[in-house]
Design an enzyme around this catalytic site. Sequence first.
Site: not given
Length: 274
Positions: A40, A106, A142
């Site tokens: 990321e 995300k 993440c």
Amino acid sequence: MRIAVAQILSGTDPAANLATVAEYTRRAADAGARLVVFPEATMCRFRVPLAPVAEPIDGRWADGVRTIAAETGLTVFAGMFAPASDGRVTNTLLATGGGVEAHYDKIHLYDAFGYTESDTVDAGREPVVVTVDGVGVGVTLCYDVRFPYLFTELADRGADVITVSASWAAGPGKLEQWTLLNRARALDSGCFIAAAGQAYPGDELAAQAPTGVGGSLVASPLGEMLTQAGAEPDLLICDLDVAAVPAIRDRVGVLRNRVTLDTDSQFSRAQSRG
């Protein structure tokens, strides 16, 4: 399937970070990998304003990654930021090369541990699975790793490998949580997990932003650690026996034995919360 996991230390200059992508991708190609996974925020680290850095998915930085992928013949996964419609950005994973062209925004934003990612980042809505050399590869970013249902959803959509690209925040127990969560998601989904985190940037910067703890890893569908990096920048190379995935899933049984608790899926409820 031979993969590479690139643990890098992104700075604030996207051009310099693109040069790092080129270096690590060439090293991965030289090692015979077919897929290289970057963290990321590969485009630019956190703790700077993201809107001025963000570029469209067809912008110069993303095109630079496409050129690197084309020149090396690899599929490259790299984290970037793209403009959102409301003045925020999307935290995006670009997947390109080797016949792949896709991106993932995300879904789970890092509104935790004192950070509020949603202030500056607009959440994605749709899981993404791509096909690399005939293998289904799901992508996550993440904080997604804390949500098991996303990983089982990716397995349901055909993933045998799931990547986790992260800029994991440092703190007491955080490296241990990172390792544990990735191994648990491998068991939940019956997938290989290839987790690329940012390297540890030093105590001063780590205290200011979620910039990385190192510890990138590859885990088997049985949760076994196949390889793991330390705190410094590194390139992991790992061979995955993807053909073994169906037998492992059949033996463990968690995907087959799931029980539906209500008529609305957990994934649908999470989407409705944004």
